[in-house]
Design an enzyme around this catalytic site. Structure first.
Site, PDB file in Angstrom:
ATOM      1  N   HIS A   1       0.855  -1.190   0.000  1.00  8.85           N
ATOM      2  CA  HIS A   1       0.000   0.000   0.000  1.00  8.85           C
ATOM      3  C   HIS A   1       0.896   1.246   0.000  1.00  8.85           C
ATOM      4  CE1 HIS A   1      -2.939   2.976   1.252  1.00  8.85           C
ATOM      5  NE2 HIS A   1      -3.895   2.095   0.983  1.00  8.85           N
TER       6      HIS A   1
ATOM      7  N   GLU B   1      -4.241   1.588  -6.995  1.00  4.79           N
ATOM      8  CA  GLU B   1      -4.446   2.586  -5.946  1.00  4.79           C
ATOM      9  C   GLU B   1      -3.612   3.832  -6.234  1.00  4.79           C
ATOM     10  OE1 GLU B   1      -6.812   1.168  -2.747  1.00  4.79           O
ATOM     11  OE2 GLU B   1      -4.959   1.975  -1.951  1.00  4.79           O
TER      12      GLU B   1
HETATM   13  P1  PGA Z   1      -9.745   5.864   0.685  1.00 13.86           P
HETATM   14  O1  PGA Z   1      -8.572   4.815   0.918  1.00 13.86           O
HETATM   15  O2  PGA Z   1     -10.961   5.100   0.251  1.00 13.86           O
HETATM   16  O3  PGA Z   1      -9.918   6.543   2.018  1.00 13.86           O
HETATM   17  O4  PGA Z   1      -9.284   6.820  -0.367  1.00 13.86           O
HETATM   18  C1  PGA Z   1      -8.387   3.767   0.012  1.00 13.86           C
HETATM   19  C2  PGA Z   1      -7.173   2.948   0.411  1.00 13.86           C
HETATM   20  O5  PGA Z   1      -6.132   3.529   0.697  1.00 13.86           O
HETATM   21  O6  PGA Z   1      -7.243   1.734   0.505  1.00 13.86           O
END
Ligand code: PGA
Length: 226
Positions: free
Chosen positions: A90, A147
């Protein structure tokens, strides 16, 4: 195919908030596979209260096996708690904790050995190196989560064109489930699910009532083509 929805609580919530959240969210619609990803401190509390309709995910794993690695939680220990999925790479872990491609590969390998599916986060600045590293890891069972950093927690979700473009690039690399994450809410989840296998939800997963609504919206989408 069920839509994959991951609820990433990040470093939020305390033990007394677990049962109320689970009760209010209730059983997810049949068209949705829901995976809740609490912080490590709450994995066993969630596991003890989880209905069979919801799966357990972790947000992080040690890049080392069981052993003398103070403060780390190994893949085998996650499996012991009933964890079936685990986030890897992540951008918040890369940015704040220095997680590298080599660690991502090591984590994927250890998770696979523990029969836990890695949910590997990818983003443009690293896309090529990440995919190459993942190829070396040779994980057969893996989910790829697009992401984009500037979409996470900002309210600026990526355009559908951007997501489609990355989905195409990723397809050349292998036939893995592909999900999108970054400021997804009940209002925005629908179109993403028409072109992805699921979504990774951060902030919009914290409040149970609105998250239950998001699940209903997700279930109402047409089946994915993958
Ligand atoms: P968010 O986070 O939905 O708050 O943008 C997504 C993530 O980082 O998994």
């Amino acid at each position: 195919m069920q839509k994959l929805i991951f609820a990433n609580w990040k470093s939020q919530k305390l033990a007394n908030q677990v049962v109320p959240w689970l009760e209010e969210v209730g059983a997810p619609p049949a068209a949705v596979k829901l995976v809740v990803m609490p912080p490590t401190s709450l994995l066993s509390t969630v596991a003890a209260n989880l209905p069979p309709t919801i799966s357990l995910g972790a947000q992080n794993v040690s890049p080392y096996p069981l052993g003398a690695y103070t403060g780390e939680v190994a893949a085998a220990q996650l499996a012991d708690l009933g964890v079936q999925f685990c986030l890897v790479g992540h951008s918040e872990r890369r940015r704040y904790f220095g997680e590298t491609d080599d660690q991502v590969v090591a984590k994927c390998q250890l998770l696979s050995q523990a029969a836990i599916t890695p949910v590997v986060c990818i983003d443009e600045p690293y896309l090529e190196s990440q995919l190459t590293a993942l190829q070396a890891a040779g994980s057969a069972d893996m989910i790829l989560a697009y992401e984009p950093i500037n979409a996470i927690g900002t309210g600026h979700n990526a355009s559908l064109e951007q997501v489609a473009h990355v989905a195409q690039q990723v397809q050349q690399f292998g036939d893995f489930p592909f999900i999108y994450g970054g400021s997804v809410s009940a209002e925005t989840v629908g179109p993403y699910l028409l072109q992805c296998d699921g979504a990774l939800i951060g902030s919009a997963s914290l409040e149970a009532a609105s998250f239950a609504h998001l699940l209903a919206v997700a279930a109402a989408q047409e089946p994915s083509f993958s």
